[in-house]
Design a protein around this motif. Structure first.
Motif, PDB file in Angstrom:
ATOM      1  N   ASN A  74       0.846  -1.190   0.000  1.00 12.36           N
ATOM      2  CA  ASN A  74       0.000   0.000   0.000  1.00 12.36           C
ATOM      3  C   ASN A  74       0.879   1.236   0.000  1.00 12.36           C
ATOM      4  OD1 ASN A  74      -2.574  -1.146  -0.008  1.00 12.36           O
ATOM      5  ND2 ASN A  74      -2.628  -1.357   2.225  1.00 12.36           N
ATOM      6  N   ALA A  75       0.506   2.243  -0.783  1.00 12.95           N
ATOM      7  CA  ALA A  75       1.246   3.501  -0.814  1.00 12.95           C
ATOM      8  C   ALA A  75       0.249   4.659  -0.818  1.00 12.95           C
ATOM      9  CB  ALA A  75       2.156   3.570  -2.037  1.00 12.95           C
ATOM     10  N   ALA A  76       0.401   5.573   0.138  1.00 13.67           N
ATOM     11  CA  ALA A  76      -0.418   6.777   0.220  1.00 13.67           C
ATOM     12  C   ALA A  76      -1.909   6.458   0.202  1.00 13.67           C
ATOM     13  CB  ALA A  76      -0.070   7.736  -0.918  1.00 13.67           C
ATOM     14  N   ALA A  77      -2.310   5.515   1.052  1.00  8.64           N
ATOM     15  CA  ALA A  77      -3.743   5.195   1.199  1.00  8.64           C
ATOM     16  C   ALA A  77      -4.323   6.172   2.212  1.00  8.64           C
ATOM     17  CB  ALA A  77      -3.917   3.750   1.662  1.00  8.64           C
ATOM     18  N   TRP A  78      -5.054   7.202   1.722  1.00  8.32           N
ATOM     19  CA  TRP A  78      -5.593   8.248   2.585  1.00  8.32           C
ATOM     20  C   TRP A  78      -7.090   8.058   2.748  1.00  8.32           C
ATOM     21  CZ3 TRP A  78      -3.222  13.798   1.719  1.00  8.32           C
ATOM     22  CH2 TRP A  78      -1.834  13.720   1.878  1.00  8.32           C
ATOM     23  N   GLN A  79      -7.572   8.282   3.964  1.00  5.89           N
ATOM     24  CA  GLN A  79      -9.004   8.210   4.234  1.00  5.89           C
ATOM     25  C   GLN A  79      -9.414   9.372   5.134  1.00  5.89           C
ATOM     26  OE1 GLN A  79     -10.684   5.335   7.068  1.00  5.89           O
ATOM     27  NE2 GLN A  79     -12.118   4.687   5.479  1.00  5.89           N
ATOM     28  N   ILE A  80     -10.446  10.099   4.699  1.00  6.87           N
ATOM     29  CA  ILE A  80     -11.037  11.171   5.495  1.00  6.87           C
ATOM     30  C   ILE A  80     -12.468  10.754   5.779  1.00  6.87           C
ATOM     31  CG2 ILE A  80     -11.679  13.600   5.570  1.00  6.87           C
ATOM     32  CD1 ILE A  80      -9.336  14.102   3.618  1.00  6.87           C
ATOM     33  N   CYS A  81     -12.749  10.446   7.039  1.00  7.55           N
ATOM     34  CA  CYS A  81     -14.004   9.794   7.402  1.00  7.55           C
ATOM     35  C   CYS A  81     -14.727  10.624   8.465  1.00  7.55           C
ATOM     36  CB  CYS A  81     -13.693   8.380   7.911  1.00  7.55           C
ATOM     37  SG  CYS A  81     -15.119   7.368   8.256  1.00  7.55           S
ATOM     38  N   ALA A  82     -15.929  11.139   8.129  1.00 12.81           N
ATOM     39  CA  ALA A  82     -16.718  11.969   9.054  1.00 12.81           C
ATOM     40  C   ALA A  82     -15.865  13.105   9.593  1.00 12.81           C
ATOM     41  CB  ALA A  82     -17.304  11.130  10.183  1.00 12.81           C
ATOM     42  N   SER A  83     -15.208  13.857   8.713  1.00 13.47           N
ATOM     43  CA  SER A  83     -14.255  14.872   9.142  1.00 13.47           C
ATOM     44  C   SER A  83     -14.318  16.092   8.214  1.00 13.47           C
ATOM     45  CB  SER A  83     -12.826  14.307   9.131  1.00 13.47           C
ATOM     46  OG  SER A  83     -12.727  13.155   9.948  1.00 13.47           O
ATOM     47  N   ASN A  84     -13.847  17.225   8.740  1.00 13.55           N
ATOM     48  CA  ASN A  84     -13.641  18.436   7.941  1.00 13.55           C
ATOM     49  C   ASN A  84     -12.136  18.652   7.842  1.00 13.55           C
ATOM     50  OD1 ASN A  84     -16.531  19.197   7.855  1.00 13.55           O
ATOM     51  ND2 ASN A  84     -16.251  19.523  10.057  1.00 13.55           N
ATOM     52  N   VAL A  85     -11.569  18.394   6.695  1.00 11.10           N
ATOM     53  CA  VAL A  85     -10.115  18.326   6.570  1.00 11.10           C
ATOM     54  C   VAL A  85      -9.660  19.013   5.287  1.00 11.10           C
ATOM     55  CG1 VAL A  85      -8.130  16.783   6.291  1.00 11.10           C
ATOM     56  CG2 VAL A  85      -9.936  16.201   7.914  1.00 11.10           C
ATOM     57  N   MET A  86      -8.569  19.751   5.402  1.00 10.24           N
ATOM     58  CA  MET A  86      -7.874  20.261   4.224  1.00 10.24           C
ATOM     59  C   MET A  86      -6.689  19.348   3.957  1.00 10.24           C
ATOM     60  SD  MET A  86      -7.016  21.934   1.695  1.00 10.24           S
ATOM     61  CE  MET A  86      -8.613  22.699   1.739  1.00 10.24           C
ATOM     62  N   ALA A  87      -6.789  18.566   2.859  1.00  9.98           N
ATOM     63  CA  ALA A  87      -5.766  17.574   2.558  1.00  9.98           C
ATOM     64  C   ALA A  87      -4.652  18.141   1.700  1.00  9.98           C
ATOM     65  CB  ALA A  87      -6.391  16.374   1.858  1.00  9.98           C
ATOM     66  N   GLY A  88      -4.840  19.332   1.114  1.00  9.41           N
ATOM     67  CA  GLY A  88      -3.777  19.899   0.295  1.00  9.41           C
ATOM     68  C   GLY A  88      -4.065  21.344  -0.068  1.00  9.41           C
ATOM     69  N   VAL A  89      -3.119  22.266   0.176  1.00 14.61           N
ATOM     70  CA  VAL A  89      -3.185  23.704  -0.079  1.00 14.61           C
ATOM     71  C   VAL A  89      -4.160  24.378   0.904  1.00 14.61           C
ATOM     72  CG1 VAL A  89      -3.359  25.512  -1.827  1.00 14.61           C
ATOM     73  CG2 VAL A  89      -2.580  23.241  -2.477  1.00 14.61           C
ATOM     74  N   GLY A  90      -5.414  24.774   0.575  1.00 17.32           N
ATOM     75  CA  GLY A  90      -6.209  25.495   1.569  1.00 17.32           C
ATOM     76  C   GLY A  90      -7.681  25.554   1.262  1.00 17.32           C
ATOM     77  N   GLY A  91      -8.511  25.804   2.342  1.00 17.08           N
ATOM     78  CA  GLY A  91      -9.950  25.954   2.206  1.00 17.08           C
ATOM     79  C   GLY A  91     -10.720  25.261   3.313  1.00 17.08           C
ATOM     80  N   VAL A  92     -12.035  24.963   3.063  1.00 13.69           N
ATOM     81  CA  VAL A  92     -12.976  24.255   3.938  1.00 13.69           C
ATOM     82  C   VAL A  92     -13.498  25.179   5.043  1.00 13.69           C
ATOM     83  CG1 VAL A  92     -13.468  22.290   5.431  1.00 13.69           C
ATOM     84  CG2 VAL A  92     -11.886  22.028   3.531  1.00 13.69           C
ATOM     85  N   ILE A  93     -14.758  25.577   4.934  1.00 13.06           N
ATOM     86  CA  ILE A  93     -15.492  26.310   5.964  1.00 13.06           C
ATOM     87  C   ILE A  93     -16.830  25.624   6.118  1.00 13.06           C
ATOM     88  CG2 ILE A  93     -16.576  28.483   6.633  1.00 13.06           C
ATOM     89  CD1 ILE A  93     -14.452  29.947   5.027  1.00 13.06           C
ATOM     90  N   ASN A  94     -17.125  25.135   7.321  1.00 16.51           N
ATOM     91  CA  ASN A  94     -18.381  24.450   7.596  1.00 16.51           C
ATOM     92  C   ASN A  94     -19.082  25.115   8.759  1.00 16.51           C
ATOM     93  OD1 ASN A  94     -18.369  22.484   5.589  1.00 16.51           O
ATOM     94  ND2 ASN A  94     -17.188  21.048   6.823  1.00 16.51           N
ATOM     95  N   SER A  95     -20.390  25.346   8.606  1.00 15.15           N
ATOM     96  CA  SER A  95     -21.191  25.945   9.657  1.00 15.15           C
ATOM     97  C   SER A  95     -22.491  25.170   9.787  1.00 15.15           C
ATOM     98  CB  SER A  95     -21.483  27.421   9.337  1.00 15.15           C
ATOM     99  OG  SER A  95     -22.303  27.979  10.338  1.00 15.15           O
ATOM    100  N   SER A  96     -22.762  24.672  10.997  1.00 17.73           N
ATOM    101  CA  SER A  96     -23.987  23.898  11.268  1.00 17.73           C
ATOM    102  C   SER A  96     -24.150  22.739  10.290  1.00 17.73           C
ATOM    103  CB  SER A  96     -25.220  24.815  11.215  1.00 17.73           C
ATOM    104  OG  SER A  96     -25.110  25.855  12.155  1.00 17.73           O
TER     105      SER A  96
END
Length: 378
Positions: A74-96
């Protein structure tokens, strides 16, 4: 006179046959019967002897060189699960905007068996290799550069979070949940011990009740005389022992191969001359963020009134290896675990690289245990 002499000779010959030949014929018949009986008794032994040796090509075929057979990478197996995440560079705004998973989150987990036929020269057979297996589970985070703002946005996982866990069993092993590293290392609590004791007592009571019911049924069947019941039980046990003894005798007579000495010179398990890294686990940079607010690289993450909760265990980069029988004359790093930089952030607010993270009224809760890089080799 000649005719009478001939008749006398003939009569004498018949007398001789009558006196000597009859027992001889009877003896021949008895010998033939004994020989037939011996042939019948010996036939399974003779058949087993004929079938004892296999041809060299009927056994497992051994490779001259084998590399990476039955292995996983396995190489670079990424998982984002029930999350608010910036995985590269920038962003993500969550409200309610709550994020919820109604079960567990599993990423880059490996289970394999050491069932490859040993080659003459082998390398990395039945081996697990994992690099940069990342998991964000029920969390708010930045994995690279910056961002992430979560306002009144709870992240909830109603199960466990499993990342880059490896189980390598023997050739006949089967994967079960009870065979995982976390369960093997966890000791039962006082409540669990009390529950086990109560369950054991209940099972004992059920067995006693069942025996009483069986005794009552036997009493009813023989007219209520307990002496007859005891006698019948003794007779049944005696019959069972006799049947078992006869079964053993019949089995030994039908399977004489076990007691007939050595097999053919080639009728052995294949053996390797040299092996390197067979049945091993190699991991690098297995990261897990579980019910946490984290900056893993550079900066960001502002969380307000956004609790993170995982209702289960957080398990990262654990290894369980059941060693195979020695099959190599020269063995290097077989059934070995190599684990580099296994990081786990579990139920926390943290910065793993550079800076950031502001958490206001945002609880982080793991309703279970946190396991990172646990290793068992047995």
């Amino acid at each position: 006179m000649q005719i009478k002499k001939a008749g006398a000779v003939a009569f004498g010959a018949l007398a001789t046959v009558a006196v000597i030949g009859a027992p001889a014929a009877a003896s021949a018949h008895t010998t033939e019967a004994k020989a037939q009986s011996m042939r019948e008794v010996a036939s399974p032994f003779l058949g087993a002897a004929r079938d004892m040796w296999q041809a060299p090509w009927d056994g497992p075929q051994q490779s001259l060189v084998s590399a990476g057979t039955g292995s996983v990478a396995n190489a670079a197996a990424w998982q984002i699960c029930a999350s608010n995440v910036m995985a590269g560079v920038g962003g993500v705004i969550n409200s309610s905007s709550p994020t919820t998973v109604l079960d567990g989150c599993t990423n880059a987990n490996i289970w394999l068996k050491q069932d490859t036929v040993p080659p003459v020269i082998g390398a990395l057979n039945d081996t697990a290799i994992a690099a940069a297996s990342w998991q964000f589970c029920g969390s708010n985070g930045v994995a690279g550069v910056g961002g992430t703002v979560a306002l009144q946005t709870p992240a909830t996982v109603l199960g466990g979070c499993d990342n880059s866990n490896i189980v390598i069993s023997g050739p006949d092993g089967n994967y079960t949940e009870a065979g995982t590293v976390a369960t093997a290392r966890t000791k039962p609590t006082a409540q669990q011990k009390a529950a086990f004791k109560a369950a054991k007592q209940q099972a004992k009571q059920q067995r006693v009740a069942a025996k009483r019911q069986q005794l009552a049924a036997k009493l009813a069947g023989v007219g209520g005389d307990q002496t007859d019941v005891v006698r019948a039980a003794f007779s049944a046990r005696k019959d069972a022992l006799l049947n078992k003894k006869m079964h053993v005798v019949r089995t030994a007579a039908a399977s004489p191969k076990a007691g007939m000495g050595w097999g053919a010179p080639w009728d052995v398990e294949p053996q390797s001359l040299a092996t390197v890294g067979d049945g091993s686990a190699v991991q690098a940079a297995s990261w897990q963020v579980c019910a946490s607010n984290v900056v893993a690289g550079v900066g960001g993450t502002v969380v307000s009134s956004s609790p993170d909760a995982v209702f289960g265990d957080c398990r990262n980069a654990t290894v369980k290896i059941t060693q195979d029988d020695p099959t190599s004359v020269i063995s290097v790093l077989d059934n070995t675990s190599i684990n580099v930089a296994p990081w786990q952030i579990c139920g926390s607010n943290s910065v793993a690289g550079v800076g950031g993270t502001v958490a206001l009224q945002s609880s982080t809760t793991v309703f279970g245990a946190c396991h990172n890089a646990d290793t068992i080799i047995d």
